[in-house]
Design a protein around this motif. Structure first.
Motif, PDB file in Angstrom:
ATOM      1  N   ASP A 136       0.856  -1.169  -0.012  1.00  0.00           N
ATOM      2  CA  ASP A 136       0.045  -0.119  -0.025  1.00  0.00           C
ATOM      3  C   ASP A 136       0.848   1.441   0.083  1.00  0.00           C
ATOM      4  O   ASP A 136       0.178   2.298  -0.273  1.00  0.00           O
ATOM      5  CB  ASP A 136      -0.854  -0.139   1.157  1.00  0.00           C
ATOM      6  N   TYR A 137       2.269   1.023   0.261  1.00  0.00           N
ATOM      7  CA  TYR A 137       2.950   2.300   0.327  1.00  0.00           C
ATOM      8  C   TYR A 137       3.797   2.526  -1.083  1.00  0.00           C
ATOM      9  O   TYR A 137       4.515   3.290  -1.251  1.00  0.00           O
ATOM     10  CB  TYR A 137       3.977   2.242   1.535  1.00  0.00           C
ATOM     11  N   TRP A 138       3.805   1.583  -1.735  1.00  0.00           N
ATOM     12  CA  TRP A 138       4.441   1.480  -3.102  1.00  0.00           C
ATOM     13  C   TRP A 138       3.994   2.796  -4.136  1.00  0.00           C
ATOM     14  O   TRP A 138       4.842   3.824  -4.231  1.00  0.00           O
ATOM     15  CB  TRP A 138       4.440   0.156  -3.657  1.00  0.00           C
ATOM     16  N   GLU A 139       2.871   2.759  -4.160  1.00  0.00           N
ATOM     17  CA  GLU A 139       2.324   3.737  -5.227  1.00  0.00           C
ATOM     18  C   GLU A 139       2.240   5.173  -4.656  1.00  0.00           C
ATOM     19  O   GLU A 139       3.001   6.156  -5.272  1.00  0.00           O
ATOM     20  CB  GLU A 139       0.874   3.647  -5.618  1.00  0.00           C
ATOM     21  N   PHE A 166       8.079  11.219   5.786  1.00  0.00           N
ATOM     22  CA  PHE A 166       8.679  11.889   4.384  1.00  0.00           C
ATOM     23  C   PHE A 166       7.610  12.699   3.868  1.00  0.00           C
ATOM     24  O   PHE A 166       7.983  13.803   3.192  1.00  0.00           O
ATOM     25  CB  PHE A 166       8.764  10.708   3.262  1.00  0.00           C
ATOM     26  N   LEU A 167       6.333  12.503   4.179  1.00  0.00           N
ATOM     27  CA  LEU A 167       5.174  13.488   3.817  1.00  0.00           C
ATOM     28  C   LEU A 167       5.558  14.904   4.622  1.00  0.00           C
ATOM     29  O   LEU A 167       5.383  15.871   3.761  1.00  0.00           O
ATOM     30  CB  LEU A 167       3.866  12.976   4.138  1.00  0.00           C
ATOM     31  N   PHE A 174      14.123   4.303   0.895  1.00  0.00           N
ATOM     32  CA  PHE A 174      12.752   3.707   1.458  1.00  0.00           C
ATOM     33  C   PHE A 174      11.869   2.654   0.447  1.00  0.00           C
ATOM     34  O   PHE A 174      11.622   1.709   0.845  1.00  0.00           O
ATOM     35  CB  PHE A 174      11.626   4.900   1.838  1.00  0.00           C
ATOM     36  N   ARG A 175      11.707   3.073  -0.786  1.00  0.00           N
ATOM     37  CA  ARG A 175      11.191   2.257  -1.808  1.00  0.00           C
ATOM     38  C   ARG A 175      11.975   0.660  -1.847  1.00  0.00           C
ATOM     39  O   ARG A 175      11.301   0.034  -2.054  1.00  0.00           O
ATOM     40  CB  ARG A 175      10.978   2.894  -2.966  1.00  0.00           C
ATOM     41  N   GLN A 176      13.333   1.123  -1.903  1.00  0.00           N
ATOM     42  CA  GLN A 176      14.080  -0.233  -2.019  1.00  0.00           C
ATOM     43  C   GLN A 176      13.977  -1.026  -0.756  1.00  0.00           C
ATOM     44  O   GLN A 176      13.746  -2.495  -0.705  1.00  0.00           O
ATOM     45  CB  GLN A 176      15.588   0.143  -1.839  1.00  0.00           C
ATOM     46  N   VAL A 224       5.383  -3.150   7.966  1.00  0.00           N
ATOM     47  CA  VAL A 224       4.293  -2.385   7.760  1.00  0.00           C
ATOM     48  C   VAL A 224       4.323  -1.099   8.748  1.00  0.00           C
ATOM     49  O   VAL A 224       4.308   0.218   8.369  1.00  0.00           O
ATOM     50  CB  VAL A 224       2.925  -2.975   7.949  1.00  0.00           C
ATOM     51  N   ASP A 225       4.367  -1.574  10.130  1.00  0.00           N
ATOM     52  CA  ASP A 225       4.446  -0.385  11.030  1.00  0.00           C
ATOM     53  C   ASP A 225       5.750   0.743  10.863  1.00  0.00           C
ATOM     54  O   ASP A 225       5.417   1.824  10.961  1.00  0.00           O
ATOM     55  CB  ASP A 225       4.644  -0.945  12.348  1.00  0.00           C
ATOM     56  N   GLU A 226       6.740   0.321  10.479  1.00  0.00           N
ATOM     57  CA  GLU A 226       8.048   1.142  10.198  1.00  0.00           C
ATOM     58  C   GLU A 226       7.642   1.767   8.899  1.00  0.00           C
ATOM     59  O   GLU A 226       8.154   2.939   8.807  1.00  0.00           O
ATOM     60  CB  GLU A 226       9.153   0.184  10.074  1.00  0.00           C
ATOM     61  N   ALA A 227       7.151   1.002   8.165  1.00  0.00           N
ATOM     62  CA  ALA A 227       6.941   1.786   6.588  1.00  0.00           C
ATOM     63  C   ALA A 227       5.800   2.921   6.647  1.00  0.00           C
ATOM     64  O   ALA A 227       5.958   3.903   6.486  1.00  0.00           O
ATOM     65  CB  ALA A 227       6.283   0.908   5.726  1.00  0.00           C
TER      66      ALA A 227
END
Length: 167
Positions: A6-9, A130-131, A110-112, A120-123
C-alpha cells in the motif's frame, strides 16, 4: 489493515514530486546563474578599467553607438540584478534543491527497503515522516518569474525520462 504494498504507489508519487521540485530548483538556479554571469561580464567590460577597450571601439565606424548600447545594457542589468536580488535567488534555489534532493534519495532508499525488508508499522512511520518533510520543503518554495511554462515543461520531461514515466 495496511499492507506493505500500500506504500508503493503513494511513495512513488511523493518521490516524483520531490524529484520534480529538485530539478525545478536546479533549473531556476542555472537560469539565475546565467543572468548573474552575463551581468558581471557586461559590468566588467564597461567598468572604468575597461575604458581602453571602449576607446578602441570608439575609433571604429559605429563604435560609439555600440559602446553606448553595451554600457546602457550593462547599467540596466546592474539595476535589475540588484532589484531582483539575483545572488539571493541563486542561494535560495540551491538550498531548496539540496533539501529536495535529500528527500528524493531517502525516498528511493525507502522504496528499496519496501521491496526487501520493511515491516508495515515502520513503513507507515517513515512514509508519514517523508510527507512531513515534503510539506516543509514545499513551504520554502515561492513563485519565481523565471519559472516559466517552458521551464516547467522541460523539467517535467526530465523527471519523466529519469523515472521512466509515461512511455
Amino acid at each position: 489493515m495496511p499492507d506493505i504494498k500500500d506504500y508503493w504507489e503513494p511513495s512513488f508519487e511523493t518521490l516524483y514530486q520531490a524529484y520534480y521540485q529538485e530539478l525545478a530548483s536546479e533549473a531556476l538556479e542555472t537560469t539565475w546563474q546565467k543572468i548573474d554571469i552575463v551581468q558581471a561580464i557586461l559590468v566588467a567590460i564597461t567598468a572604468s578599467g575597461s575604458a581602453i577597450a571602449g576607446w578602441a571601439l570608439w575609433s571604429e565606424p559605429g563604435g560609439k553607438i555600440a559602446w553606448v548600447i553595451i554600457a546602457g545594457i550593462a547599467s540596466v542589468l546592474s539595476i535589475i540584478h540588484g532589484t531582483l536580488g539575483v545572488p539571493g535567488r541563486i542561494k535560495d534555489q540551491e538550498d531548496i534543491r539540496r533539501e529536495f534532493s535529500e528527500l528524493r534519495l531517502d525516498l528511493e532508499k525507502f522504496r528499496q527497503r519496501l521491496a526487501l525488508d520493511l515491516i508495515v508499522d515502520e513503513a507507515s512511520k517513515q512514509y508519514n515522516h517523508f510527507l512531513d518533510r515534503y510539506t516543509e520543503c514545499m513551504k520554502k518554495t515561492h513563485p519565481d518569474l523565471a519559472y516559466t511554462k517552458r521551464l516547467r515543461n522541460r523539467v517535467q520531461r526530465q523527471v519523466n525520462e529519469r523515472l521512466r514515466v509515461g512511455g
